[in-house]
Design a protein around this motif. Structure first.
Motif, PDB file in Angstrom:
ATOM      1  N   GLY A   1      -5.115   2.932  -3.080  1.00  0.00           N
ATOM      2  CA  GLY A   1      -4.429   3.003  -4.366  1.00  0.00           C
ATOM      3  C   GLY A   1      -3.070   2.330  -4.415  1.00  0.00           C
ATOM      4  O   GLY A   1      -2.479   2.207  -5.478  1.00  0.00           O
ATOM      5  N   ILE A   2      -2.528   1.917  -3.269  1.00  0.00           N
ATOM      6  CA  ILE A   2      -1.219   1.245  -3.254  1.00  0.00           C
ATOM      7  C   ILE A   2      -1.417  -0.209  -2.831  1.00  0.00           C
ATOM      8  O   ILE A   2      -1.948  -0.484  -1.759  1.00  0.00           O
ATOM      9  CB  ILE A   2      -0.236   1.948  -2.280  1.00  0.00           C
ATOM     10  N   LYS A   3      -0.991  -1.137  -3.686  1.00  0.00           N
ATOM     11  CA  LYS A   3      -1.106  -2.567  -3.350  1.00  0.00           C
ATOM     12  C   LYS A   3      -0.102  -2.903  -2.257  1.00  0.00           C
ATOM     13  O   LYS A   3       1.035  -2.453  -2.277  1.00  0.00           O
ATOM     14  CB  LYS A   3      -0.852  -3.424  -4.589  1.00  0.00           C
TER      15      LYS A   3
ATOM     16  N   GLY B   1       0.556  -6.233  -1.242  1.00  0.00           N
ATOM     17  CA  GLY B   1       1.108  -7.582  -1.375  1.00  0.00           C
ATOM     18  C   GLY B   1       0.587  -8.480  -0.267  1.00  0.00           C
ATOM     19  O   GLY B   1       0.053  -8.013   0.738  1.00  0.00           O
ATOM     20  N   ALA B   2       0.755  -9.790  -0.433  1.00  0.00           N
ATOM     21  CA  ALA B   2       0.202 -10.752   0.529  1.00  0.00           C
ATOM     22  C   ALA B   2       0.761 -10.537   1.932  1.00  0.00           C
ATOM     23  O   ALA B   2       0.010 -10.496   2.915  1.00  0.00           O
ATOM     24  CB  ALA B   2       0.469 -12.178   0.056  1.00  0.00           C
ATOM     25  N   GLY B   3       2.074 -10.384   2.054  1.00  0.00           N
ATOM     26  CA  GLY B   3       2.689 -10.178   3.369  1.00  0.00           C
ATOM     27  C   GLY B   3       2.240  -8.873   4.001  1.00  0.00           C
ATOM     28  O   GLY B   3       1.963  -8.811   5.201  1.00  0.00           O
ATOM     29  N   GLY B   4       2.156  -7.829   3.192  1.00  0.00           N
ATOM     30  CA  GLY B   4       1.724  -6.524   3.692  1.00  0.00           C
ATOM     31  C   GLY B   4       0.276  -6.546   4.163  1.00  0.00           C
ATOM     32  O   GLY B   4      -0.060  -5.940   5.185  1.00  0.00           O
TER      33      GLY B   4
ATOM     34  N   TYR C   1      -3.820  -6.373   8.351  1.00  0.00           N
ATOM     35  CA  TYR C   1      -5.034  -6.880   8.997  1.00  0.00           C
ATOM     36  C   TYR C   1      -4.734  -7.453  10.386  1.00  0.00           C
ATOM     37  O   TYR C   1      -5.408  -7.132  11.362  1.00  0.00           O
ATOM     38  CB  TYR C   1      -5.716  -7.940   8.123  1.00  0.00           C
ATOM     39  N   GLY C   2      -3.729  -8.314  10.457  1.00  0.00           N
ATOM     40  CA  GLY C   2      -3.375  -8.918  11.744  1.00  0.00           C
ATOM     41  C   GLY C   2      -2.908  -7.878  12.744  1.00  0.00           C
ATOM     42  O   GLY C   2      -3.280  -7.909  13.919  1.00  0.00           O
TER      43      GLY C   2
ATOM     44  N   ASP D   1      -3.757   4.121   9.338  1.00  0.00           N
ATOM     45  CA  ASP D   1      -3.537   4.366   7.916  1.00  0.00           C
ATOM     46  C   ASP D   1      -2.246   3.663   7.538  1.00  0.00           C
ATOM     47  O   ASP D   1      -1.198   3.914   8.137  1.00  0.00           O
ATOM     48  CB  ASP D   1      -3.428   5.872   7.618  1.00  0.00           C
ATOM     49  N   ILE D   2      -2.321   2.762   6.546  1.00  0.00           N
ATOM     50  CA  ILE D   2      -1.165   1.994   6.107  1.00  0.00           C
ATOM     51  C   ILE D   2      -1.035   2.150   4.599  1.00  0.00           C
ATOM     52  O   ILE D   2      -1.889   1.677   3.849  1.00  0.00           O
ATOM     53  CB  ILE D   2      -1.303   0.506   6.496  1.00  0.00           C
ATOM     54  N   ARG D   3       0.001   2.857   4.182  1.00  0.00           N
ATOM     55  CA  ARG D   3       0.264   3.109   2.764  1.00  0.00           C
ATOM     56  C   ARG D   3      -0.990   3.553   2.014  1.00  0.00           C
ATOM     57  O   ARG D   3      -1.378   2.978   1.018  1.00  0.00           O
ATOM     58  CB  ARG D   3       0.905   1.884   2.117  1.00  0.00           C
TER      59      ARG D   3
END
Length: 198
Positions: A99-101, A103-106, A111-112, A17-19
Protein backbone atom coordinates in the motif's frame (compact mmCIF):
# COMPACT_ATOMS: atom_id res chain seq x y z
CA UNK A 1 44.56 -10.95 -10.97
CA UNK A 2 40.98 -12.08 -11.57
CA UNK A 3 38.56 -12.59 -8.71
CA UNK A 4 37.45 -16.19 -8.13
CA UNK A 5 33.72 -16.44 -8.73
CA UNK A 6 31.36 -18.45 -6.60
CA UNK A 7 28.00 -20.06 -7.01
CA UNK A 8 25.52 -21.17 -4.36
CA UNK A 9 26.01 -24.50 -2.61
CA UNK A 10 22.21 -24.92 -2.46
CA UNK A 11 19.02 -22.91 -3.03
CA UNK A 12 18.45 -20.14 -0.48
CA UNK A 13 15.63 -17.82 0.67
CA UNK A 14 15.62 -14.45 2.39
CA UNK A 15 12.63 -12.30 3.31
CA UNK A 16 12.34 -8.61 4.20
CA UNK A 17 9.48 -6.24 4.98
CA UNK A 18 10.08 -2.79 3.47
CA UNK A 19 7.48 -0.09 4.12
CA UNK A 20 4.64 -2.62 4.43
CA UNK A 21 5.57 -4.52 1.25
CA UNK A 22 6.88 -8.05 1.66
CA UNK A 23 9.90 -9.03 -0.44
CA UNK A 24 10.95 -12.69 -0.72
CA UNK A 25 14.24 -13.45 -2.48
CA UNK A 26 14.84 -17.00 -3.69
CA UNK A 27 18.19 -17.89 -5.24
CA UNK A 28 19.63 -21.08 -6.70
CA UNK A 29 22.71 -22.38 -8.48
CA UNK A 30 22.12 -23.05 -12.19
CA UNK A 31 24.25 -24.34 -15.04
CA UNK A 32 22.13 -23.40 -18.07
CA UNK A 33 19.64 -20.73 -19.12
CA UNK A 34 16.98 -23.47 -19.32
CA UNK A 35 17.58 -24.32 -15.64
CA UNK A 36 17.44 -20.63 -14.73
CA UNK A 37 14.12 -20.06 -16.49
CA UNK A 38 12.67 -23.25 -14.98
CA UNK A 39 13.59 -21.95 -11.51
CA UNK A 40 11.97 -18.59 -12.31
CA UNK A 41 8.76 -20.36 -13.35
CA UNK A 42 8.74 -22.56 -10.24
CA UNK A 43 9.66 -19.83 -7.73
CA UNK A 44 7.15 -17.21 -8.83
CA UNK A 45 3.91 -16.80 -6.87
CA UNK A 46 0.81 -16.05 -8.94
CA UNK A 47 -0.85 -14.33 -5.94
CA UNK A 48 2.03 -11.85 -5.59
CA UNK A 49 2.09 -8.35 -7.08
CA UNK A 50 5.41 -8.90 -8.89
CA UNK A 51 7.87 -11.75 -9.51
CA UNK A 52 11.06 -10.05 -10.71
CA UNK A 53 14.17 -12.00 -11.61
CA UNK A 54 17.74 -11.99 -12.87
CA UNK A 55 20.38 -14.56 -13.68
CA UNK A 56 24.01 -14.71 -14.73
CA UNK A 57 25.70 -17.76 -16.24
CA UNK A 58 29.10 -16.67 -17.51
CA UNK A 59 28.53 -14.11 -20.26
CA UNK A 60 24.82 -14.98 -20.49
CA UNK A 61 22.48 -12.89 -18.37
CA UNK A 62 18.87 -11.73 -18.36
CA UNK A 63 16.59 -9.85 -16.03
CA UNK A 64 12.90 -8.96 -15.87
CA UNK A 65 11.03 -6.20 -14.00
CA UNK A 66 7.66 -8.04 -14.19
CA UNK A 67 5.58 -4.86 -14.34
CA UNK A 68 7.66 -2.69 -12.02
CA UNK A 69 8.95 0.55 -13.64
CA UNK A 70 11.78 -0.22 -16.11
CA UNK A 71 15.18 -0.63 -14.48
CA UNK A 72 13.91 -0.68 -10.88
CA UNK A 73 13.96 -4.43 -10.19
CA UNK A 74 15.70 -6.82 -12.58
CA UNK A 75 18.78 -4.70 -13.30
CA UNK A 76 19.49 -3.96 -9.58
CA UNK A 77 19.14 -7.71 -8.93
CA UNK A 78 21.67 -8.50 -11.68
CA UNK A 79 23.97 -5.88 -10.15
CA UNK A 80 23.54 -7.65 -6.79
CA UNK A 81 24.62 -10.96 -8.37
CA UNK A 82 27.69 -9.32 -9.87
CA UNK A 83 28.41 -7.30 -6.73
CA UNK A 84 28.41 -10.45 -4.61
CA UNK A 85 30.93 -12.11 -6.97
CA UNK A 86 28.45 -14.78 -8.04
CA UNK A 87 28.05 -16.66 -11.31
CA UNK A 88 25.79 -19.51 -12.40
CA UNK A 89 23.08 -18.06 -10.17
CA UNK A 90 19.42 -17.11 -10.58
CA UNK A 91 17.46 -14.89 -8.18
CA UNK A 92 13.71 -14.32 -8.03
CA UNK A 93 12.39 -11.54 -5.79
CA UNK A 94 8.65 -11.74 -5.18
CA UNK A 95 6.85 -8.64 -3.90
CA UNK A 96 3.49 -8.44 -2.17
CA UNK A 97 2.49 -4.77 -2.33
CA UNK A 98 1.66 -3.28 1.05
CA UNK A 99 0.00 0.00 0.00
CA UNK A 100 2.97 2.40 0.20
CA UNK A 101 4.69 3.44 -3.04
CA UNK A 102 8.48 3.22 -2.82
CA UNK A 103 9.45 5.33 -5.83
CA UNK A 104 12.06 4.31 -8.41
CA UNK A 105 15.04 4.65 -6.04
CA UNK A 106 13.23 2.84 -3.24
CA UNK A 107 12.24 -0.02 -5.55
CA UNK A 108 15.80 -0.40 -6.86
CA UNK A 109 17.15 -0.46 -3.29
CA UNK A 110 14.47 -2.92 -2.15
CA UNK A 111 14.91 -5.41 -5.00
CA UNK A 112 18.69 -5.07 -5.26
CA UNK A 113 19.16 -5.08 -1.49
CA UNK A 114 16.94 -8.11 -0.86
CA UNK A 115 18.71 -10.05 -3.64
CA UNK A 116 22.16 -9.03 -2.36
CA UNK A 117 21.34 -10.00 1.23
CA UNK A 118 19.98 -13.38 0.09
CA UNK A 119 23.20 -14.07 -1.84
CA UNK A 120 25.37 -12.77 1.01
CA UNK A 121 23.76 -15.15 3.53
CA UNK A 122 23.63 -18.20 1.25
CA UNK A 123 26.32 -20.88 1.54
CA UNK A 124 28.61 -20.66 -1.49
CA UNK A 125 31.21 -22.73 -3.29
CA UNK A 126 34.02 -21.66 -5.59
CA UNK A 127 33.54 -22.26 -9.29
CA UNK A 128 36.39 -24.45 -10.50
CA UNK A 129 37.10 -24.22 -14.25
CA UNK A 130 37.01 -27.72 -15.75
CA UNK A 131 38.48 -29.34 -18.85
CA UNK A 132 38.51 -32.70 -20.61
CA UNK A 133 41.09 -35.22 -21.81
CA UNK A 134 40.49 -38.01 -24.29
CA UNK A 135 42.54 -41.13 -23.55
CA UNK A 136 42.76 -44.36 -25.54
CA UNK A 137 44.18 -47.32 -23.60
CA UNK A 138 44.48 -51.11 -23.74
CA UNK A 139 42.08 -53.22 -21.65
CA UNK A 140 45.01 -54.34 -19.46
CA UNK A 141 45.80 -50.72 -18.48
CA UNK A 142 42.23 -49.60 -17.85
CA UNK A 143 41.92 -50.39 -14.12
CA UNK A 144 45.27 -48.83 -13.20
CA UNK A 145 44.70 -45.69 -15.28
CA UNK A 146 41.19 -45.04 -13.94
CA UNK A 147 42.43 -45.48 -10.35
CA UNK A 148 45.33 -43.02 -10.87
CA UNK A 149 43.11 -40.49 -12.66
CA UNK A 150 40.64 -40.50 -9.76
CA UNK A 151 43.50 -40.02 -7.26
CA UNK A 152 44.37 -36.78 -9.11
CA UNK A 153 40.84 -35.28 -8.93
CA UNK A 154 39.82 -36.58 -12.36
CA UNK A 155 36.46 -38.18 -13.08
CA UNK A 156 35.72 -40.66 -15.85
CA UNK A 157 32.89 -38.86 -17.62
CA UNK A 158 32.52 -41.45 -20.37
CA UNK A 159 34.00 -44.89 -20.99
CA UNK A 160 33.55 -46.50 -24.42
CA UNK A 161 34.88 -49.92 -25.31
CA UNK A 162 36.34 -50.34 -28.79
CA UNK A 163 38.01 -53.30 -30.55
CA UNK A 164 41.52 -52.51 -29.28
CA UNK A 165 40.75 -51.15 -25.80
CA UNK A 166 38.85 -48.31 -24.20
CA UNK A 167 38.27 -44.63 -24.93
CA UNK A 168 38.01 -42.53 -21.77
CA UNK A 169 36.74 -38.98 -21.51
CA UNK A 170 38.22 -37.53 -18.33
CA UNK A 171 36.73 -34.45 -16.65
CA UNK A 172 39.07 -32.63 -14.26
CA UNK A 173 39.91 -29.16 -12.94
CA UNK A 174 41.82 -27.23 -15.63
CA UNK A 175 44.72 -26.76 -13.23
CA UNK A 176 45.11 -30.57 -12.95
CA UNK A 177 44.84 -31.55 -16.64
CA UNK A 178 48.56 -31.29 -17.48
CA UNK A 179 49.50 -33.28 -14.37
CA UNK A 180 47.01 -36.03 -15.22
CA UNK A 181 48.18 -36.16 -18.84
CA UNK A 182 51.85 -36.39 -17.78
CA UNK A 183 51.08 -39.17 -15.28
CA UNK A 184 49.20 -41.18 -17.95
CA UNK A 185 52.16 -40.80 -20.33
CA UNK A 186 54.53 -42.01 -17.55
CA UNK A 187 52.34 -44.98 -16.59
CA UNK A 188 52.13 -46.12 -20.22
CA UNK A 189 55.83 -45.49 -20.85
CA UNK A 190 54.92 -42.99 -23.57
CA UNK A 191 52.48 -45.20 -25.53
CA UNK A 192 49.38 -43.24 -24.48
CA UNK A 193 49.13 -39.59 -25.49
CA UNK A 194 46.12 -37.90 -23.83
CA UNK A 195 44.45 -35.26 -25.99
CA UNK A 196 42.71 -32.10 -24.72
CA UNK A 197 39.10 -31.75 -25.86
CA UNK A 198 37.44 -28.41 -25.08
Amino acid sequence: MSVALETLAAPWRHEEDIRKSRFLAQAAPVGTTTEALAFVAAAGDATATHNCWAYRIGDAYRFNDDGEPGGTAGRPMLQAIDGQGCDRVVVVVTRWYGGIKLGAGGLARAYGGTAAECLRLAPRVAIVPMGRLLIHCDFAELALLTARIREMDGAIERETFVADGAELTVLAPLARLDTIAARVVDLSRGRIRPRRVD
